[in-house]
Design an enzyme around this catalytic site. Structure first.
Site, PDB file in Angstrom:
ATOM      1  N   LYS A  12       7.776   7.404  -7.599  1.00  0.00           N
ATOM      2  CA  LYS A  12       6.917   8.407  -8.243  1.00  0.00           C
ATOM      3  C   LYS A  12       7.675   9.277  -9.240  1.00  0.00           C
ATOM      4  CE  LYS A  12       3.784   6.806  -5.498  1.00  0.00           C
ATOM      5  NZ  LYS A  12       2.831   5.792  -5.976  1.00  0.00           N
ATOM      6  N   TYR A  57      -3.895   0.981   6.390  1.00  0.00           N
ATOM      7  CA  TYR A  57      -2.875   1.765   5.682  1.00  0.00           C
ATOM      8  C   TYR A  57      -2.082   2.624   6.656  1.00  0.00           C
ATOM      9  CZ  TYR A  57      -0.850   5.289   2.601  1.00  0.00           C
ATOM     10  OH  TYR A  57       0.025   6.123   1.954  1.00  0.00           O
ATOM     11  N   TYR A 107       5.013   1.424   2.775  1.00  0.00           N
ATOM     12  CA  TYR A 107       4.994   0.639   1.538  1.00  0.00           C
ATOM     13  C   TYR A 107       6.050  -0.466   1.533  1.00  0.00           C
ATOM     14  CZ  TYR A 107       1.889   4.259  -0.220  1.00  0.00           C
ATOM     15  OH  TYR A 107       0.842   5.111  -0.377  1.00  0.00           O
TER      16      TYR A 107
END
Length: 331
Positions: free
Chosen positions: A49, A263, A289
């Protein structure tokens, strides 16, 4: 592709390393596995990010904002890096965290990324599962404007065309590194969630005609939904960087076989992948992730998906601090 045309604030330690994973490659019997270390971008333990935030925070400053608002899951890597960027640049930061897992342990709700959100001085508030997070951010923005603030809304994952510029730039960086090493990259594999990383990377690679396929291992959405979302953003990003029409539907590939129950829910494959990288390469993945992304890569290698002498680069998007929210999965 001249990215200096866009506002940008340097936040990341770039270029990040591109390293061989020799012991893991040997353990799996080939192909030649490499890792692009975007866990080493430097901002609050690093992560993908930060590349996006260079352009997003640059845009926020250009617009005269004094506050940023964003959202994510409880253990959001994006929220943590946004809070750190805001602290570094003197912005007020509001983070909205959605409960996407139902986990209520102290480790999950107060440790890991959440601990760092608070340490960076962000205003953290929680939302229930299924909340309209975009609407929630707009409501916070209205309240802040009424108080005289100038808020800038950053979408979840920093995944819009502005944020995706960070990974169009990464495409240039990665290809330059490969050229310097005389390394022919045959495949890139990465975890894909909010789409901005994969979309930006594909847009950048297509804009420079690199002819390197990218496979996203989905951590949340079904294959078709994930691919369509990535394609839509990649098309817009390619147009933004001056390469309209460069991205075709066939350039977008996602595999959703490794999501598991949902998730952020641990899987046996994720636990094995995190453990293997820690014990064979000294590299920490994350449980949401990169752990599932690497689980997908390991399984595909075992299934013979890649030729033995091919070069496969795994893009490590960071997030290892999230491990501290999942201690029971690794003990």
């Amino acid at each position: 592709m001249h990215l200096a045309r866009f506002p940008r604030i340097k936040l990341a330690h770039l270029p990040t390393p591109l390293e061989p994973m020799e012991r893991l490659s040997k353990q799996l019997g080939g192909p030649h596995l490499w890792i692009k270390r975007d866990d080493c971008t430097g901002l609050s333990t690093g992560g993908n990010k930060t590349r996006k935030l260079e352009f997003l925070m640059g845009d926020a400053m250009r617009q005269g904002a004094d506050t940023v608002i964003t959202q994510g899951a409880t253990q959001s890597n994006h929220a943590r890096q946004t809070a750190a960027a805001a602290a570094k640049l003197g912005f007020e930061c509001h983070i909205l965290l959605e409960d996407r897992t139902g986990f209520a342990t102290r480790e999950y709700t107060q440790n890991g990324n959440v601990l760092l959100d608070h340490l960076h001085g962000a205003h953290v508030s929680k939302r229930p599962a299924g909340a309209d997070m975009n609407a929630e951010m707009e409501a916070v923005a209205r309240d802040l404007r009424a108080k005289g603030k100038k808020p800038y809304i950053i979408p979840g994952g920093g995944s819009n065309t502005t944020g995706a510029l960070g990974y169009a730039n990464c495409a240039l960086e990665l290809v330059a590194q490969a050229n310097e090493l005389n390394l022919r990259i045959d495949h890139i594999v990465q975890a894909t969630g909010s789409t901005g990383t994969q979309a930006g990377l594909v847009a950048g690679l297509c804009a420079i005609h690199a002819n390197i396929p990218v496979l996203g291992i989905s951590v949340r959405a079904p294959k078709e939904k994930q691919e369509e979302a990535v394609f839509a953003l990649a098309e817009k990003t390619a147009e933004l960087v001056g390469a309209p029409g460069a991205v075709k539907r066939e350039h977008i590939a996602a595999n959703s076989d490794y999501v598991g129950q949902g998730y952020g829910i641990p899987t046996e494959g994720m636990i094995e992948a995190v453990t293997m990288l820690a014990q064979h390469e000294g590299i920490l993945l994350d449980p949401v992730y990169t752990g599932k992304g690497m689980a997908g890569l390991i399984d595909l290698v075992r299934k013979g998906t890649f030729e033995k002498e091919s070069n496969v680069v795994f893009l490590h998007t960071g997030g290892s601090v999230g491990l501290f929210g999942y201690p029971d999965s690794f003990t």
